[in-house]
Design a protein around this motif. Sequence first.
Motif, PDB file in Angstrom:
ATOM      1  N   LEU A 147       0.868  -1.145  -0.059  1.00 38.33           N
ATOM      2  CA  LEU A 147       0.116  -0.064  -0.368  1.00 38.33           C
ATOM      3  C   LEU A 147       0.712   1.439  -0.145  1.00 38.33           C
ATOM      4  O   LEU A 147       0.609   2.106  -0.812  1.00 38.33           O
ATOM      5  CB  LEU A 147      -1.199   0.751   1.247  1.00 38.33           C
ATOM      6  N   ILE A 148       1.945   1.328   0.658  1.00 40.40           N
ATOM      7  CA  ILE A 148       2.563   2.241   1.083  1.00 40.40           C
ATOM      8  C   ILE A 148       3.915   2.316  -0.618  1.00 40.40           C
ATOM      9  O   ILE A 148       3.312   3.573  -1.287  1.00 40.40           O
ATOM     10  CB  ILE A 148       4.151   2.530   2.050  1.00 40.40           C
ATOM     11  N   ALA A 149       3.513   1.887  -1.105  1.00 38.80           N
ATOM     12  CA  ALA A 149       4.620   1.644  -2.330  1.00 38.80           C
ATOM     13  C   ALA A 149       3.293   2.135  -3.485  1.00 38.80           C
ATOM     14  O   ALA A 149       3.761   3.136  -4.353  1.00 38.80           O
ATOM     15  CB  ALA A 149       5.037   0.303  -3.025  1.00 38.80           C
ATOM     16  N   GLN A 150       2.113   1.986  -3.472  1.00 39.43           N
ATOM     17  CA  GLN A 150       1.302   2.014  -4.617  1.00 39.43           C
ATOM     18  C   GLN A 150       0.862   3.353  -4.362  1.00 39.43           C
ATOM     19  O   GLN A 150       0.746   4.391  -5.469  1.00 39.43           O
ATOM     20  CB  GLN A 150       0.044   1.376  -4.211  1.00 39.43           C
ATOM     21  N   ARG A 151       0.935   3.844  -3.330  1.00 37.10           N
ATOM     22  CA  ARG A 151       0.718   5.263  -2.426  1.00 37.10           C
ATOM     23  C   ARG A 151       1.790   6.297  -3.071  1.00 37.10           C
ATOM     24  O   ARG A 151       1.790   7.158  -3.718  1.00 37.10           O
ATOM     25  CB  ARG A 151       0.213   5.293  -1.222  1.00 37.10           C
ATOM     26  N   VAL A 152       2.484   5.404  -2.983  1.00 40.05           N
ATOM     27  CA  VAL A 152       4.141   6.657  -3.217  1.00 40.05           C
ATOM     28  C   VAL A 152       4.406   7.011  -5.082  1.00 40.05           C
ATOM     29  O   VAL A 152       4.520   7.735  -5.489  1.00 40.05           O
ATOM     30  CB  VAL A 152       5.357   5.901  -2.806  1.00 40.05           C
ATOM     31  N   SER A 153       3.757   5.715  -5.678  1.00 39.60           N
ATOM     32  CA  SER A 153       4.051   5.278  -7.240  1.00 39.60           C
ATOM     33  C   SER A 153       3.120   6.288  -7.137  1.00 39.60           C
ATOM     34  O   SER A 153       3.088   6.589  -8.218  1.00 39.60           O
ATOM     35  CB  SER A 153       4.086   3.915  -7.538  1.00 39.60           C
ATOM     36  N   GLY A 154       1.475   6.138  -6.545  1.00 39.43           N
ATOM     37  CA  GLY A 154       0.257   7.222  -7.161  1.00 39.43           C
ATOM     38  C   GLY A 154       0.983   8.665  -6.850  1.00 39.43           C
ATOM     39  O   GLY A 154       0.824   9.315  -8.488  1.00 39.43           O
TER      40      GLY A 154
END
Length: 158
Positions: A147-154
């Motif tokens: 989720l953190i990786a998705q948020r950062v990539s988003g």
Amino acid sequence: MSEKNEPGIWQGFKAFLMRGNVVDLAVAVVIGAAFTNIVNSVVKGIINPLVGAIGTKNLDSYSSCLKDPCALNPDGTVKSGIPIMWGSVLGSTLSFVITAAVVYFLMILPMAKYLARVEARRRAREGTREVVEVTELEVLKEIRDALIAQRVSGHNER
């Protein structure tokens, strides 16, 4: 005394009597008393005849004289001398050893083995739970990281 204290005393006494240790002790005394007859029968029916093959059948008749002449009345009281009745001590010792052996081999040892199996099962269950909890924790960490990786990539795409 007031009536309010009496129910408390009786309830306390009842709680004392119903504790596991008191009940276990009472059961042990009753079983021990019943078991005494069995031990006495073994000593009289097996041990005494085996000893009788060497000497007399009654262990109580084995004695030594500390001060001569030793003589006993027909009722067993000392008439003269100082007899040491080591045969009765031997008989009591044999009764004790037989009792202790039977209690150990028929009660203590099986109970210890049973409790060890129960403890091993409990530890195995706890070990399984720990593995499941650790595995679940790792999965949750992976989900968090994803989720953190998705948020950062988003945020980087915008």
